[in-house]
Design a protein around this motif. Structure first.
Motif, PDB file in Angstrom:
ATOM      1  N   MET A   1      -3.774  19.503  -5.280  1.00 53.98           N
ATOM      2  CA  MET A   1      -5.009  18.457  -4.950  1.00 53.98           C
ATOM      3  C   MET A   1      -5.040  17.529  -7.167  1.00 53.98           C
ATOM      4  N   ARG A   2      -4.985  18.468  -7.517  1.00 56.00           N
ATOM      5  CA  ARG A   2      -4.934  17.586  -8.613  1.00 56.00           C
ATOM      6  C   ARG A   2      -3.969  15.950  -8.658  1.00 56.00           C
ATOM      7  N   ALA A   3      -2.547  16.991  -8.713  1.00 53.19           N
ATOM      8  CA  ALA A   3      -1.739  15.701  -8.694  1.00 53.19           C
ATOM      9  C   ALA A   3      -2.462  14.665  -7.808  1.00 53.19           C
ATOM     10  N   PHE A   4      -2.853  14.618  -6.953  1.00 59.63           N
ATOM     11  CA  PHE A   4      -3.085  13.490  -5.612  1.00 59.63           C
ATOM     12  C   PHE A   4      -4.249  12.999  -6.860  1.00 59.63           C
ATOM     13  N   PHE A   5      -5.051  13.303  -7.200  1.00 61.26           N
ATOM     14  CA  PHE A   5      -6.302  12.661  -7.840  1.00 61.26           C
ATOM     15  C   PHE A   5      -5.859  11.868  -9.612  1.00 61.26           C
ATOM     16  N   ARG A   6      -4.889  12.471 -10.012  1.00 64.33           N
ATOM     17  CA  ARG A   6      -4.114  11.808 -11.025  1.00 64.33           C
ATOM     18  C   ARG A   6      -3.290  10.717 -10.863  1.00 64.33           C
ATOM     19  N   SER A   7      -3.115  10.609  -9.627  1.00 64.99           N
ATOM     20  CA  SER A   7      -1.577   9.815  -9.563  1.00 64.99           C
ATOM     21  C   SER A   7      -2.623   8.351  -8.848  1.00 64.99           C
ATOM     22  N   VAL A   8      -3.829   8.751  -8.132  1.00 64.92           N
ATOM     23  CA  VAL A   8      -4.706   8.271  -7.475  1.00 64.92           C
ATOM     24  C   VAL A   8      -5.640   6.535  -8.841  1.00 64.92           C
ATOM     25  N   ALA A   9      -6.034   8.077  -9.933  1.00 60.90           N
ATOM     26  CA  ALA A   9      -6.403   7.431 -11.226  1.00 60.90           C
ATOM     27  C   ALA A   9      -5.580   6.500 -11.626  1.00 60.90           C
ATOM     28  N   ALA A  10      -4.543   6.577 -11.474  1.00 57.12           N
ATOM     29  CA  ALA A  10      -3.365   5.944 -12.717  1.00 57.12           C
ATOM     30  C   ALA A  10      -2.556   4.438 -11.269  1.00 57.12           C
ATOM     31  N   MET A  11      -3.070   4.589 -10.209  1.00 52.23           N
ATOM     32  CA  MET A  11      -3.146   3.534  -9.408  1.00 52.23           C
ATOM     33  C   MET A  11      -4.002   3.075 -10.203  1.00 52.23           C
ATOM     34  N   ILE A  12      -5.325   3.242 -10.187  1.00 49.60           N
ATOM     35  CA  ILE A  12      -6.691   1.967 -10.293  1.00 49.60           C
ATOM     36  C   ILE A  12      -6.343   1.899 -11.441  1.00 49.60           C
ATOM     37  N   VAL A  13      -5.935   2.300 -12.551  1.00 57.54           N
ATOM     38  CA  VAL A  13      -6.083   1.932 -13.968  1.00 57.54           C
ATOM     39  C   VAL A  13      -4.881   0.585 -14.129  1.00 57.54           C
ATOM     40  N   MET A  14      -3.629   1.232 -13.230  1.00 60.32           N
ATOM     41  CA  MET A  14      -3.010   0.131 -12.935  1.00 60.32           C
ATOM     42  C   MET A  14      -3.557  -1.272 -12.645  1.00 60.32           C
ATOM     43  N   SER A  15      -4.164  -0.580 -11.105  1.00 54.64           N
ATOM     44  CA  SER A  15      -4.083  -2.269 -10.421  1.00 54.64           C
ATOM     45  C   SER A  15      -5.606  -3.172 -12.239  1.00 54.64           C
ATOM     46  N   GLY A  16      -6.241  -1.953 -12.775  1.00 56.13           N
ATOM     47  CA  GLY A  16      -7.168  -2.533 -13.715  1.00 56.13           C
ATOM     48  C   GLY A  16      -6.108  -3.992 -14.486  1.00 56.13           C
ATOM     49  N   LEU A  17      -5.378  -3.252 -14.387  1.00 57.14           N
ATOM     50  CA  LEU A  17      -4.728  -3.577 -15.754  1.00 57.14           C
ATOM     51  C   LEU A  17      -3.704  -5.336 -15.473  1.00 57.14           C
ATOM     52  N   ALA A  18      -3.100  -5.277 -13.949  1.00 60.45           N
ATOM     53  CA  ALA A  18      -2.965  -6.192 -13.696  1.00 60.45           C
ATOM     54  C   ALA A  18      -3.746  -7.011 -13.732  1.00 60.45           C
ATOM     55  N   GLY A  19      -5.196  -6.878 -13.319  1.00 53.46           N
ATOM     56  CA  GLY A  19      -6.164  -7.815 -12.744  1.00 53.46           C
ATOM     57  C   GLY A  19      -6.233  -8.362 -14.060  1.00 53.46           C
ATOM     58  N   CYS A  20      -5.864  -7.705 -15.376  1.00 53.24           N
ATOM     59  CA  CYS A  20      -6.356  -8.587 -16.425  1.00 53.24           C
ATOM     60  C   CYS A  20      -6.166  -9.320 -16.522  1.00 53.24           C
ATOM     61  N   THR A  21      -4.480 -10.025 -16.301  1.00 52.08           N
ATOM     62  CA  THR A  21      -3.531 -10.985 -16.333  1.00 52.08           C
ATOM     63  C   THR A  21      -4.430 -12.370 -15.425  1.00 52.08           C
ATOM     64  N   SER A  22      -4.382 -11.927 -13.923  1.00 48.35           N
ATOM     65  CA  SER A  22      -5.402 -13.312 -14.240  1.00 48.35           C
ATOM     66  C   SER A  22      -6.389 -13.477 -14.848  1.00 48.35           C
ATOM     67  N   ILE A  23      -6.911 -12.183 -15.015  1.00 46.77           N
ATOM     68  CA  ILE A  23      -8.288 -13.208 -15.172  1.00 46.77           C
ATOM     69  C   ILE A  23      -8.139 -14.279 -16.455  1.00 46.77           C
ATOM     70  N   SER A  24      -7.196 -13.978 -17.482  1.00 47.25           N
ATOM     71  CA  SER A  24      -6.703 -14.799 -18.379  1.00 47.25           C
ATOM     72  C   SER A  24      -5.873 -16.087 -17.978  1.00 47.25           C
ATOM     73  N   TYR A  25      -5.318 -16.054 -16.735  1.00 47.86           N
ATOM     74  CA  TYR A  25      -4.513 -17.087 -15.774  1.00 47.86           C
ATOM     75  C   TYR A  25      -6.113 -18.007 -16.010  1.00 47.86           C
ATOM     76  N   TYR A  26      -6.858 -17.591 -15.428  1.00 50.54           N
ATOM     77  CA  TYR A  26      -8.320 -18.408 -14.578  1.00 50.54           C
ATOM     78  C   TYR A  26      -8.697 -18.718 -15.606  1.00 50.54           C
ATOM     79  N   ALA A  27      -8.931 -18.417 -16.974  1.00 54.22           N
ATOM     80  CA  ALA A  27      -9.432 -18.681 -18.015  1.00 54.22           C
ATOM     81  C   ALA A  27      -8.991 -20.576 -18.823  1.00 54.22           C
ATOM     82  N   GLN A  28      -6.973 -19.687 -18.492  1.00 52.55           N
ATOM     83  CA  GLN A  28      -6.591 -21.080 -19.096  1.00 52.55           C
ATOM     84  C   GLN A  28      -6.642 -21.819 -18.338  1.00 52.55           C
TER      85      GLN A  28
END
Length: 70
Positions: A1-28
């Protein structure tokens, strides 16, 4: 069960990092748009300006309907 929550947390962090690139694109993109809009000039005034080269003046006059310029 812990492995599942870790993988979900990792996916949330990764999607957050990917979103930062689009924010900088729109700002530029927004910054570039504002710079272009701030530098715009009235075509009618450019056509009437004697310092505007004749060939450019003729191209602008032929590209714009004369009644909308004045």
């Amino acid at each position: 069960m812990r492995a599942f929550f870790r993988s979900v947390a990792a996916m949330i962090v990764m999607s957050g990092l990917a979103g930062c690139t689009s924010i900088s694109y729109y700002a530029q993109s927004l910054k570039g748009h504002v710079e272009i809009m701030a530098a715009r000039q009235d075509v009618g005034e450019l056509i009437d300006d004697p310092s505007t080269p004749g060939t450019l003046r003729a191209r602008m006059a032929s590209a714009s309907p004369s009644d909308s310029l004045r």
